[in-house]
Design an enzyme around this catalytic site. Structure first.
Site, PDB file in Angstrom:
ATOM      1  N   GLY A  11      -2.278  -6.002   3.250  1.00 44.36           N
ATOM      2  CA  GLY A  11      -2.264  -6.839   2.045  1.00 44.36           C
ATOM      3  C   GLY A  11      -0.992  -6.610   1.237  1.00 44.36           C
ATOM      4  N   GLY A 102       0.131   0.507   4.455  1.00 49.30           N
ATOM      5  CA  GLY A 102      -0.816   1.517   3.998  1.00 49.30           C
ATOM      6  C   GLY A 102      -1.334   2.353   5.161  1.00 49.30           C
ATOM      7  CG  ASN A 103      -4.808   4.896   4.563  1.00 47.81           C
ATOM      8  OD1 ASN A 103      -4.247   5.980   4.585  1.00 47.81           O
ATOM      9  ND2 ASN A 103      -5.544   4.494   3.549  1.00 47.81           N
ATOM     10  N   GLY A 104      -3.582   1.916   7.640  1.00 44.29           N
ATOM     11  CA  GLY A 104      -3.640   1.321   8.970  1.00 44.29           C
ATOM     12  C   GLY A 104      -2.246   1.182   9.561  1.00 44.29           C
ATOM     13  CG  ASP A 133      -6.838  -0.345  -2.106  1.00 41.86           C
ATOM     14  OD1 ASP A 133      -5.870   0.173  -1.532  1.00 41.86           O
ATOM     15  OD2 ASP A 133      -7.616  -1.137  -1.570  1.00 41.86           O
TER      16      ASP A 133
END
Lengths: 390, 390
Positions: A11, A102-104, A133
């Protein structure tokens, strides 16, 4: 000239293009730049864009534009896709891969590097952090978060004043924030709260499943005292003993969402008062009205730093932001091993912040920037309350 | 000292307190001020607040605060309530009543004046204009509208860039604006559109009932060409041959809303693509992030002007804003008969603007203020399109 491939994944945020532009400006004279379109999907299918002068300047012009100007995505990378990614990079003889995400994104980047190494292909990989987030591990916080906080905190205060002035007509507003498993953004909505009458009066976070009975009693108590209540709920909040609430988007694909509507329905049914649910929405990750200057600067610096480390040959790392221990807010960029980031997984709100909102708000303060609204009390008096929302 | 009662009614705006503060500062030295709490409900039940020095300064401090600091409301005034209002005013020996509001407010003000006159009570009444959806008659536009436009136009552009960058994952966003019967705000979401790829691609307004078949074909065409579509819909939009869509809020009380969810459902079902509906929400009328400096100034001036006219004895009028015929934007404050405002009723978008968006956007330009985002094209090229969304 060495060839570096750079892309954006997951995102978008309102400052993700500042990171991209910072990186491009840093390396454009020394590297042959290739851009990835639509994130990892573009990598799997070899959807590259050559870094011509025209494209590079266009990227730099996009510095202040929300959304991911190269195209992003949420492509689900399976094992065979990782091989395809490596093959595509090998085809164009890429020396390095840099992805903002991000994480992914960091997990995929780590897998791609391993797959390349396993097949004897020396590929330098660097991750640049991004999230609204704040659930990305390995870093104090990630670019994108500060601006999102600014948006939700200011919206919540403004909507509180609006509701307070209409409380004879309407008693409850339920505002749903982003945050699948982590309540950073939801809890941050109380950042500007100074008076008891202002919302948020209740904040529900994914880290703490909600007991319906206790919740309803709390709402009722606030209504009795204040005449109205602003309730903030993170999209990933669960009722105790139940699963997260999902909403079908199309053909069985699901996204989180619906908890605010459930709360609206519950309050109307049980307390017989007017309630309205509303999402704080896509503006959380895209609003150009609420970009935090600090966040913008850090986003840009993360990109510049990635460029410097690329040149220095740093590998298998993510650019992380770490606070120095000085009194004033100051950020060091530290390389953190991608594997560590992956191991940490989704970073939740620590208990310390859940139990002590004031400590959380102090931690947030330098990330948000200045020129935020400071309103007089909603009724004529001078005393100001602490920010604890419940 | 003469006594003037001043209140706020209807849905608040982000600049309604600037009008109140402007009025208070103008008259506080010469009039005995009494404040109405919670709009007409406060008048019916005699819920007054004395204009002490402390209260007056608190009002002035609220200048920049969204919401109605005195409390507003949507009290349904029946015939007997009008009598009660007059009785309450007589009890406190009020010489004048000034209320900031929209259509309903002006109608009530006119009735109160008549009722007072019928019973031999000489009451001076002045209305000060306020609306976010610009459906108030008798004035070129009303304070509150310019800031709401700024919010929806900027949000729509930012959300468009976000969606465009995620179009491989998500194809349609439906943004619902305020506007019960008038499409001013919905149509204004295209104000910042410069490129074909940017939204809004379709704008649905209450003035034009929507044919489902044609609408779906249009969405499909845009998706084929652009990969994604941003659809804006005013809360009061109807399907052809059907009623406006209402949502029960509690105990049979209903508000408009639900058309965006219906559109989401329809698109998912018929076109089998991912669609997400979201309200632009309460921020439209309360966001302090997007206050238009021109709007703020005009709101304040409307209050000051009301104060001057109070002193001059003007009666049964509303302060209206009228453009002078000069080349540059310039506003004259003109008294307009309350009866004329009431007779005009809800002002809809004129056909001329519906058929010529460009003309509408030119008309809007001076109301919005400067420093608005201007982005490069979403894909690398230089040509810019006109703003027509469909």
């Amino acid at each position: 000239m060495k060839k570096v491939v750079i892309g954006q994944a997951g995102g978008p945020t309102s400052v993700i293009n500042a990171t991209l532009a910072g990186f491009v400006e840093e390396v454009m004279d020394e590297y042959n730049l290739t851009f990835l379109q639509n994130g990892y999907e573009g990598l799997v299918y070899g959807n590259f864009l050559d870094g011509t002068d025209e494209i590079n300047s266009w990227i730099v012009e996009n510095k202040h534009v929300p959304g991911a100007c190269l195209g992003s995505g949420r492509f689900p990378l399976e094992a065979e896709h990782i091989e395809q990614c490596v093959q595509q990079l090998r085809n164009i003889q890429a020396d390095a891969l840099v992805v903002i995400g991000g994480n992914g994104t960091m997990e995929a980047l780590s897998k791609i590097e391993q797959e390349a190494a396993n097949t004897g292909y020396e590929l330098q990989v660097i991750g640049l952090p991004k999230t609204v987030d704040n659930d990305l591990g390995g870093t104090d916080h990630a670019p994108g978060f500060g601006s999102a906080v600014r948006y939700v905190a200011q919206s919540t205060l403004d909507i509180s004043r609006d509701l307070y002035s209409m409380r004879n007509f309407e008693q409850v507003r339920i505002l749903e924030t982003m945050g699948r498993n982590a309540g950073w953004l939801a809890l941050a909505t109380g950042f500007l709260r100074r008076y008891e009458e202002d919302g948020p009066h209740i904040i529900l976070i994914p880290e703490r499943p909600v007991k319906k009975e206790i919740f309803l009693k709390e709402v009722d108590k606030i209504i009795q005292k204040n005449g109205c209540a602003v309730i903030v709920v993170s999209e990933g909040v669960k009722w105790e003993g139940a699963d997260q609430i999902e909403k079908e988007v199309v053909d069985g694909r699901k996204i989180l969402g619906g908890i605010s509507s459930e709360i609206e329905f519950l309050i109307k049914k049980e307390l017989k008062i007017m309630a309205r649910a509303e999402l704080l929405g896509m503006n959380q990750r895209s609003s150009s009205m609420s970009v935090s200057p600090v966040d913008y600067k850090e986003a840009s610096q993360a990109g510049i730093c990635g460029g410097k480390w690329l040149r220095e040959g740093k590998n298998k790392i993510m650019v992380s932001l770490q606070r120095t221990k000085q009194f004033d807010y100051n950020i060091n960029k530290i390389p953190v091993d991608l594997k560590e980031v992956v191991q940490e997984g989704e970073r939740l709100l620590p208990d310390y912040f859940i139990d002590n909102h004031q400590a959380y708000y102090e931690w947030l303060t330098p990330l948000i920037g200045e020129d935020l609204p400071s309103y007089p009390s909603p009724i004529p008096r001078r005393d100001s309350y602490v920010r604890e929302p419940f």
